[in-house]
Design an enzyme around this catalytic site. Structure first.
Site, PDB file in Angstrom:
ATOM      1  N   MET A   1       0.912  -1.087   0.116  1.00  0.00           N
ATOM      2  CA  MET A   1      -0.209   0.055   0.039  1.00  0.00           C
ATOM      3  C   MET A   1       0.853   1.216   0.059  1.00  0.00           C
ATOM      4  SD  MET A   1      -2.829   1.597   0.129  1.00  0.00           S
ATOM      5  CE  MET A   1      -3.967   0.411   0.338  1.00  0.00           C
ATOM      6  N   CYS A   2       0.385   2.121  -0.605  1.00  0.00           N
ATOM      7  CA  CYS A   2       1.338   3.447  -0.804  1.00  0.00           C
ATOM      8  C   CYS A   2       0.240   4.744  -0.980  1.00  0.00           C
ATOM      9  CB  CYS A   2       2.142   3.456  -1.994  1.00  0.00           C
ATOM     10  SG  CYS A   2       3.407   2.038  -2.082  1.00  0.00           S
ATOM     11  N   GLY A   3       0.908   5.602  -0.929  1.00  0.00           N
ATOM     12  CA  GLY A   3       0.201   6.981  -1.099  1.00  0.00           C
ATOM     13  C   GLY A   3       0.619   7.592  -2.084  1.00  0.00           C
ATOM     14  N   ASN A  93       0.842   2.051  -6.378  1.00  0.00           N
ATOM     15  CA  ASN A  93       0.262   1.691  -5.065  1.00  0.00           C
ATOM     16  C   ASN A  93      -0.538   0.399  -5.360  1.00  0.00           C
ATOM     17  OD1 ASN A  93      -1.164   1.505  -2.758  1.00  0.00           O
ATOM     18  ND2 ASN A  93      -3.003   2.992  -3.795  1.00  0.00           N
TER      19      ASN A  93
END
Length: 526
Positions: A1-3, A93
């Site tokens: 998960m990333c932003g 992401n």
């Protein structure tokens, strides 16, 4: 998960290219004045999605700034954003499940390898090659790919839209913003359509090839009928195998340090869909020798002043207790923990404005009642009840969450489907599955990821989607008959297989919280 946050200005930046790691200064003069206010507002939301690392990059040659945050679940750890051979900047992401990626490999590096082979000197050819790379990806993802040579920005979400992404082109400044989450801002952000590839020309300040998609056509649901249900056993076995594979690759792609030291969590109402997912997770864990992975069942219940119900007696809590008991008896060698998340009304009121902010641009009563339930469940601050009835405080430890979302849309779970004709049911299921990116996924990902966790959707696996829409007869999808058959025949889930559909906002009692309970779900929040 990333932003993900990308800002492309219509005005040339007056700074040198640079990287700033783990820090960001509000109002930083690297960003042109037209974007400062919006960027300063959005950055904290992006940071929350990736607690392990964050970085800021600005390149004056293309007037573009990138802010990225990372929750690392795969080795080797890779910092983002990534400059590829001076040709591209990548933000990614999500998780990929392509066979070409080694089990212990890194999905971001896989994309890097594909992009590094592209010849950017031919603009039209490179555009098609970049589109081909995006179409090659199998998983749950959102992305931005900036072609530095041809000054073109590509962004979007996977075929069904399992990761949130929004964009805005400012009508006055002609600046472009792309972000995983924005909160309420002065900008008019639009949720990206699942599967659409957005292509923005930096020089011309407009979108090109606006009909470009990952899939050639929307998901179509077969109208085939098996009147005698002669294929029921075969279809049941095949669907079971499809779901087994979908769960398996979502477990094996968690880096071993997470599997060994951190539980796997499930958003758990106690109903059919999530119980099937829990059983499949347990089946997979049983294959791993000496595995001690904990499975956390996150169940939320609200104190509801209108009904007078306390969290412990909400419908979903009662069902979760009985379903967890069945699952524990089926899998005694797996450490299954039912985490009871109780939400007092005062806590609901305290968090309510934040949830309205997180889920923007969604803004209805129904959106709030669903989003706030997922927020508290995924936060996972709750209790575990011992066999003797005593409770002790327990906070979720897993950073990977599984969800049963998609089963109702694929297998006809909603009550309103019950009396439809075959053509009507086909039409409705087509609409439901192709609209799930906007109706559910964008909102849910925003509020869940705010807790620094990643959610995975086995029912929305690409292979499961294709199989379920095109090969399962439509009469198997009345009241989720086929999924109930999987639960009975393949997983021995007993009474869980017969549980009726209940929406989370009603099962947890997060809807209609006050005596002004005559509000409709479609009413705009005030």
């Amino acid at each position: 998960m990333c932003g993900i946050l990308l800002f492309n200005s219509n005005v040339r930046c007056q700074t040198t290219a640079q990287d700033v790691y783990l820090e960001y200064t509000e109002g930083d003069d690297i960003i042109k004045p037209s974007g400062k206010d919006a960027i300063d507002k959005i950055v904290p939301y992006i940071v929350a999605r990736g607690p392990d690392f964050s970085s800021f990059r600005c390149l004056k040659d293309v007037n573009t700034c990138w802010f990225s945050s990372i929750l690392s679940l795969r080795q080797p750890f890779t910092k983002q954003s990534i400059v590829i051979d001076g040709k591209f900047v990548l933000q990614f992401n999500g998780e990929l499940y392509n066979n070409a990626i080694d089990q212990n490999g890194n999905d971001t590096q896989y994309i890097v390898q594909l992009l590094s082979q592209i010849n950017v000197l031919d603009k039209l050819l490179s555009q098609q090659q970049i589109i081909d790379v995006i179409r090659e990806l199998d998983g749950e993802f959102a992305y931005t790919i900036s072609d530095l040579v041809n000054e073109v920005i590509y962004f979007g979400r996977d075929t069904i839209g399992k990761r949130s992404l929004s964009y805005c082109t400012d009508s006055e400044t002609h600046d472009l913003y792309v972000a995983s989450i924005t909160g309420t801002t002065s900008k008019d952000f639009i949720n990206c359509i699942g599967g659409q590839i957005y292509i923005f020309d930096i020089k011309e300040r407009n979108f090109i090839n606006t009909t470009c998609t990952i899939r050639n056509s929307p998901y179509n649901v077969t109208s085939m009928i098996d009147e005698d249900m002669k294929g029921l056993i075969t279809i049941t076995n095949e669907l079971f195998q499809q779901l087994t594979n979908a769960v398996s690759k979502r477990i094996t792609t968690i880096h071993p340090t997470h599997i060994e030291n951190s539980p796997i969590a499930v958003l758990f109402s106690g109903g059919l869909d999530c119980s099937v997912i829990v059983a499949l997770i347990c089946e997979e864990l049983m294959k791993i020798p000496s595995n001690s992975t904990v499975v956390e069942l996150l169940n939320v219940g609200f104190e509801n002043p209108r009904t007078g119900l306390q969290p412990a007696v909400t419908p979903d809590r009662k069902l979760a207790v009985s379903s967890a008991k069945i699952l524990k008896e089926l899998y005694p060698d797996v450490d299954i923990r039912l985490v009871e998340v109780d939400v007092p009304y005062k806590e609901y009121l305290k968090v309510r404005p934040n949830i309205i902010d997180f889920m923007y641009p969604k803004n209805t009563e129904m959106d709030l009642s669903i989003a706030i339930a997922f927020y508290f469940a995924s936060r996972g601050h709750g209790f575990i009840t011992k066999d003797d009835g005593t409770r002790y405080q327990y906070n979720r430890k897993g950073v990977v969450l599984f969800s049963g979302l998609g089963a109702d849309e694929l297998y006809g779970g909603y009550h309103k489907f019950a009396n439809k004709t075959t053509p009507e049911l086909v039409e409705e299921l087509v609409r439901q599955i192709n609209n799930i990116h906007d109706r559910n996924l964008n909102r849910d990902d925003k509020v869940i990821a705010e807790n620094g966790v990643e959610v995975r959707y086995p029912f929305l696996d690409e292979s499961v989607l294709k199989y379920s829409t095109s090969l399962i007869p439509i009469n198997y999808k009345i009241n989720k008959h086929i999924l109930r058959n999987v639960a009975r025949m393949k997983l021995n889930l007993g009474t869980i297989a017969e549980e009726p559909k209940r929406a989370i906002q009603f099962g947890s009692k997060s809807a209609k919280m006050t005596k002004d309970g005559n509000k409709n779900g479609t009413d705009i929040l005030k």
